[in-house]
Write a protein that holds these residues in place. Sequence first.
Motif, PDB file in Angstrom:
ATOM      1  N   GLU A 193      17.162 -18.683  -1.372  1.00 13.56           N
ATOM      2  CA  GLU A 193      17.152 -18.139  -0.018  1.00 13.56           C
ATOM      3  C   GLU A 193      17.836 -16.786   0.041  1.00 13.56           C
ATOM      4  N   ASN A 194      18.916 -16.602  -0.723  1.00 13.07           N
ATOM      5  CA  ASN A 194      19.610 -15.309  -0.751  1.00 13.07           C
ATOM      6  C   ASN A 194      18.718 -14.230  -1.358  1.00 13.07           C
ATOM      7  N   ALA A 195      17.975 -14.592  -2.399  1.00 16.60           N
ATOM      8  CA  ALA A 195      17.049 -13.639  -3.007  1.00 16.60           C
ATOM      9  C   ALA A 195      15.958 -13.250  -2.015  1.00 16.60           C
ATOM     10  N   LEU A 196      15.453 -14.215  -1.273  1.00 17.60           N
ATOM     11  CA  LEU A 196      14.415 -13.952  -0.277  1.00 17.60           C
ATOM     12  C   LEU A 196      14.904 -13.005   0.814  1.00 17.60           C
ATOM     13  N   ASN A 197      16.192 -13.041   1.093  1.00 19.99           N
ATOM     14  CA  ASN A 197      16.753 -12.201   2.149  1.00 19.99           C
ATOM     15  C   ASN A 197      17.061 -10.782   1.685  1.00 19.99           C
ATOM     16  N   HIS A 198      16.851 -10.509   0.397  1.00 24.59           N
ATOM     17  CA  HIS A 198      17.048  -9.141  -0.101  1.00 24.59           C
ATOM     18  C   HIS A 198      16.043  -8.233   0.619  1.00 24.59           C
ATOM     19  N   PRO A 199      16.478  -7.059   1.084  1.00 23.22           N
ATOM     20  CA  PRO A 199      15.586  -6.192   1.876  1.00 23.22           C
ATOM     21  C   PRO A 199      14.312  -5.760   1.168  1.00 23.22           C
ATOM     22  N   GLU A 200      14.284  -5.811  -0.175  1.00 19.22           N
ATOM     23  CA  GLU A 200      13.080  -5.376  -0.890  1.00 19.22           C
ATOM     24  C   GLU A 200      12.215  -6.522  -1.400  1.00 19.22           C
ATOM     25  N   PHE A 201      12.660  -7.753  -1.187  1.00 18.48           N
ATOM     26  CA  PHE A 201      11.922  -8.868  -1.793  1.00 18.48           C
ATOM     27  C   PHE A 201      10.487  -8.970  -1.286  1.00 18.48           C
ATOM     28  N   LYS A 202      10.289  -8.719  -0.003  1.00 22.78           N
ATOM     29  CA  LYS A 202       8.964  -8.917   0.599  1.00 22.78           C
ATOM     30  C   LYS A 202       8.132  -7.641   0.647  1.00 22.78           C
ATOM     31  N   LYS A 203       8.538  -6.600  -0.068  1.00 23.59           N
ATOM     32  CA  LYS A 203       7.883  -5.307   0.109  1.00 23.59           C
ATOM     33  C   LYS A 203       6.397  -5.311  -0.257  1.00 23.59           C
ATOM     34  N   TYR A 204       5.974  -6.240  -1.116  1.00 26.74           N
ATOM     35  CA  TYR A 204       4.553  -6.297  -1.483  1.00 26.74           C
ATOM     36  C   TYR A 204       3.770  -7.355  -0.696  1.00 26.74           C
ATOM     37  N   TRP A 205       4.440  -8.126   0.104  1.00 24.39           N
ATOM     38  CA  TRP A 205       3.770  -9.241   0.770  1.00 24.39           C
ATOM     39  C   TRP A 205       2.617  -8.804   1.667  1.00 24.39           C
ATOM     40  N   ASN A 206       2.719  -7.629   2.267  1.00 25.37           N
ATOM     41  CA  ASN A 206       1.678  -7.181   3.200  1.00 25.37           C
ATOM     42  C   ASN A 206       0.812  -6.057   2.629  1.00 25.37           C
ATOM     43  N   LEU A 207       0.879  -5.875   1.317  1.00 25.70           N
ATOM     44  CA  LEU A 207       0.033  -4.866   0.672  1.00 25.70           C
ATOM     45  C   LEU A 207      -1.345  -5.479   0.420  1.00 25.70           C
ATOM     46  N   THR A 208      -2.256  -5.272   1.358  1.00 20.16           N
ATOM     47  CA  THR A 208      -3.592  -5.852   1.233  1.00 20.16           C
ATOM     48  C   THR A 208      -4.441  -5.026   0.271  1.00 20.16           C
ATOM     49  N   LYS A 209      -5.575  -5.593  -0.104  1.00 21.67           N
ATOM     50  CA  LYS A 209      -6.499  -4.868  -0.979  1.00 21.67           C
ATOM     51  C   LYS A 209      -7.080  -3.626  -0.291  1.00 21.67           C
ATOM     52  N   ASP A 210      -7.014  -3.586   1.023  1.00 20.59           N
ATOM     53  CA  ASP A 210      -7.480  -2.407   1.754  1.00 20.59           C
ATOM     54  C   ASP A 210      -6.569  -1.205   1.539  1.00 20.59           C
ATOM     55  N   LEU A 211      -5.387  -1.433   0.975  1.00 19.62           N
ATOM     56  CA  LEU A 211      -4.412  -0.367   0.739  1.00 19.62           C
ATOM     57  C   LEU A 211      -4.275  -0.019  -0.742  1.00 19.62           C
ATOM     58  N   ILE A 212      -5.085  -0.666  -1.574  1.00 15.53           N
ATOM     59  CA  ILE A 212      -4.994  -0.466  -3.029  1.00 15.53           C
ATOM     60  C   ILE A 212      -6.179   0.368  -3.504  1.00 15.53           C
ATOM     61  N   GLU A 213      -5.885   1.345  -4.347  1.00 13.93           N
ATOM     62  CA  GLU A 213      -6.935   2.247  -4.835  1.00 13.93           C
ATOM     63  C   GLU A 213      -8.042   1.460  -5.544  1.00 13.93           C
ATOM     64  N   VAL A 214      -9.249   1.870  -5.341  1.00 16.18           N
ATOM     65  CA  VAL A 214     -10.482   1.267  -5.873  1.00 16.18           C
ATOM     66  C   VAL A 214     -10.759  -0.073  -5.191  1.00 16.18           C
ATOM     67  N   CYS A 215      -9.757  -0.956  -5.144  1.00 15.43           N
ATOM     68  CA  CYS A 215      -9.960  -2.255  -4.498  1.00 15.43           C
ATOM     69  C   CYS A 215     -10.432  -2.088  -3.055  1.00 15.43           C
ATOM     70  N   LYS A 216      -9.934  -1.077  -2.368  1.00 16.38           N
ATOM     71  CA  LYS A 216     -10.286  -0.877  -0.961  1.00 16.38           C
ATOM     72  C   LYS A 216     -11.774  -0.607  -0.779  1.00 16.38           C
ATOM     73  N   ASP A 217     -12.473  -0.247  -1.851  1.00 16.00           N
ATOM     74  CA  ASP A 217     -13.912   0.020  -1.793  1.00 16.00           C
ATOM     75  C   ASP A 217     -14.732  -1.086  -2.449  1.00 16.00           C
ATOM     76  N   CYS A 218     -14.093  -2.231  -2.714  1.00 11.22           N
ATOM     77  CA  CYS A 218     -14.752  -3.329  -3.442  1.00 11.22           C
ATOM     78  C   CYS A 218     -15.175  -4.434  -2.479  1.00 11.22           C
ATOM     79  N   GLU A 219     -16.378  -4.909  -2.637  1.00 12.10           N
ATOM     80  CA  GLU A 219     -16.904  -5.964  -1.773  1.00 12.10           C
ATOM     81  C   GLU A 219     -16.265  -7.326  -2.044  1.00 12.10           C
ATOM     82  N   PHE A 220     -15.590  -7.479  -3.187  1.00  7.73           N
ATOM     83  CA  PHE A 220     -14.960  -8.761  -3.526  1.00  7.73           C
ATOM     84  C   PHE A 220     -13.483  -8.810  -3.131  1.00  7.73           C
ATOM     85  N   ARG A 221     -12.982  -7.803  -2.423  1.00  3.65           N
ATOM     86  CA  ARG A 221     -11.536  -7.639  -2.266  1.00  3.65           C
ATOM     87  C   ARG A 221     -10.835  -8.766  -1.508  1.00  3.65           C
ATOM     88  N   TYR A 222     -11.560  -9.514  -0.669  1.00  2.00           N
ATOM     89  CA  TYR A 222     -10.906 -10.588   0.077  1.00  2.00           C
ATOM     90  C   TYR A 222     -11.072 -11.961  -0.579  1.00  2.00           C
TER      91      TYR A 222
END
Length: 362
Positions: free
Chosen positions: A273-302
């Motif tokens: 739980e302490n690790a989860l509360n680190h301010p940077e732990f969740k930094k990738y949780w909301n990085l969708t494929k729509d924000l990733i290079e090449v993936c954002k143009d891929c029909e299989f991204r979801y």
Amino acid sequence: MFLKLFDSVKITRGATNSIILDTSTGFLQLIPIAFFDLLSNEHQNYSVLKKQLDKESLEALEEYLNFIIDNKLGIILSSKKELSTFKSVSEFKETPSYVDYLILDVNNSDVLNDVLIQQICDLRIKYLQIRFSELELNDIINIISKLNLLNDSSINEVSLVANYDLQLVTFIKENHYSISNKFLHFILHSSDEQDSQTLEHVQLSIIKNKINIPLSCGLIDLKNINLNRNFYLEAKQHNSCLNKKISIDVKGNIKNCPSMPQSFGNIKNTALENALNHPEFKKYWNLTKDLIEVCKDCEFRYICTDCRAYTEQTSFNNGLDTSKPLKCGYNPYTGEWEEWSTNPLKQKAIESYGMQDFIKKI
């Protein structure tokens, strides 16, 4: 005349192709971008459209509509009023738990102790994966025997990855009814034979391929796509690999994923739980494929997973690695798949991760 896709049916546009997917049946088909554009406009009046088309275009449209009806992907409605009676429920519903997934890489039998088990219960984790690395058979059996301590937890499923061993198979078959009351999935790799068996609430999968932990992670392949409706909806809002995931590597370091470099403490002296509360732990949780290079143009991204641990290392944005996953051989701009590990443009990244011994040779 209007066309209404069923709620289970999803469409995604890519640079060259689009896909239509029925998450209730697993039906998946590539479709032309022009067809996607039509389907994405739910208020398109096809009676009006038909009057505007020449003969050849009209035949193509009829073919598209018949494709939808014949494959039970939608229905024809007669009016906008009738269309308005259908309510879309295509929103991802967040689970109330703080974290859902725990990956535990194990190279000693002391890791799954009473303290960690209590933390798993307190965090209401739903999915646990245990990956054994260079561990003696007796130690593996010892850890498996502790799984019944999770019987009263929120765990829904435990998957266990280990090297194939006939004695381990015998132990599983003889004790499957008493190991745990949870659904268990044993994945035993590096076998001479391939097999799959169901023993009440235990699934036993024996595969020939070798799983190199953790270097085998992150493979993007059509065989690994996920056609589940909830996965599709989650991938539109969150990272399809790291969202609500926490991991412990073989050294006890707490990370988003065992393969990622950043650690948020060690399980010997840091609570999950302490690790989860680190301010940077969740930094990738909301990085969708729509924000990733090449993936954002891929029909299989979801419907494919992501990998932030092994990437092409070519794009960074606000401190986040937004590069295409290294182990993906699909090019959405040509619509073609190739062997990712032999791509000359990926060799520098392959060397930086030390994967030279685990890739296919040109």
